[in-house]
Design a protein around this motif. Structure first.
Motif, short mmCIF file in Angstrom:
data_model
loop_
_atom_site.label_atom_id
_atom_site.label_comp_id
_atom_site.label_asym_id
_atom_site.label_seq_id
_atom_site.Cartn_x
_atom_site.Cartn_y
_atom_site.Cartn_z
N UNK A 1 25.00 6.63 13.23
CA UNK A 1 24.84 7.46 12.05
C UNK A 1 25.98 7.17 11.08
N UNK A 2 25.64 6.99 9.81
CA UNK A 2 26.64 6.70 8.79
C UNK A 2 27.39 7.98 8.42
N UNK A 3 28.67 7.81 8.17
CA UNK A 3 29.49 8.93 7.74
C UNK A 3 29.51 8.94 6.22
N UNK A 4 29.16 10.09 5.63
CA UNK A 4 29.16 10.20 4.17
C UNK A 4 30.46 10.84 3.72
N UNK A 5 31.04 10.26 2.68
CA UNK A 5 32.24 10.81 2.08
C UNK A 5 31.91 11.39 0.73
N UNK A 6 32.63 12.40 0.38
CA UNK A 6 32.48 13.01 -0.94
C UNK A 6 33.47 12.31 -1.87
N UNK A 7 32.97 11.77 -2.97
CA UNK A 7 33.82 11.10 -3.95
C UNK A 7 33.83 11.96 -5.21
N UNK A 8 34.99 12.52 -5.54
CA UNK A 8 35.06 13.42 -6.69
C UNK A 8 35.39 12.70 -7.99
N UNK A 9 35.80 11.46 -7.92
CA UNK A 9 36.16 10.69 -9.09
C UNK A 9 34.93 9.90 -9.55
N UNK A 10 34.41 10.17 -10.74
CA UNK A 10 33.18 9.55 -11.20
C UNK A 10 33.28 8.03 -11.32
N UNK A 12 35.19 6.00 -9.53
CA UNK A 12 35.16 5.43 -8.18
C UNK A 12 33.74 5.48 -7.63
N UNK A 13 33.06 6.58 -7.86
CA UNK A 13 31.68 6.75 -7.40
C UNK A 13 30.78 5.70 -8.05
N UNK A 14 31.01 5.45 -9.33
CA UNK A 14 30.26 4.44 -10.07
C UNK A 14 30.43 3.07 -9.43
N UNK A 15 31.66 2.73 -9.05
CA UNK A 15 31.93 1.43 -8.42
C UNK A 15 31.21 1.31 -7.08
N UNK A 16 31.16 2.39 -6.33
CA UNK A 16 30.45 2.40 -5.04
C UNK A 16 28.96 2.14 -5.29
N UNK A 17 28.38 2.82 -6.26
CA UNK A 17 26.96 2.64 -6.56
C UNK A 17 26.65 1.23 -7.04
#
Length: 108
Positions: A1-10, A12-17
């Protein structure tokens, strides 16, 4: 099962996507805010959203939409509609007024 992290910095989240080949085609262009970036985005897109980088749960989002007629820009100044996520009011103004409204000014 994958572990999901909460990314509060938009950003950084954009780079992940953008790293995901299935999702990246659907991720809108995202830039750090500056007057130059705002002008560039408004020259390309009819609607631009300005958001804080940290998570404000949908608050403090500004929609800027070009509402000018389809006339040549040389004949008429472009008009923009400003709509804040936390206000019911919609304001129509020039690009100069948009910048005045959006750029933070130090308190005097």
């Amino acid at each position: 099962m994958a572990v999901q992290r909460y990314v509060s910095n938009k950003m950084k989240y954009n780079k992940v996507l953008l790293k995901d080949p299935w999702i990246s085609p659907y991720v809108p262009e995202t830039l750090w805010f500056s007057v130059t970036a705002l002008k560039d985005m408004l020259s390309v897109y009819p609607t631009v959203f300005v958001k804080p980088n940290s998570n404000h749960r949908g608050n403090q989002i500004l929609r800027i939409r070009n509402v000018s007629q389809q006339e040549p820009r040389s004949q008429k100044k472009s008009l923009y509609e400003l709509c804040y996520s936390y206000k019911k009011e919609v304001k129509t103004c020039s690009l100069e007024e948009v910048i005045e409204e959006v750029v933070p000014h130090p308190e005097i």
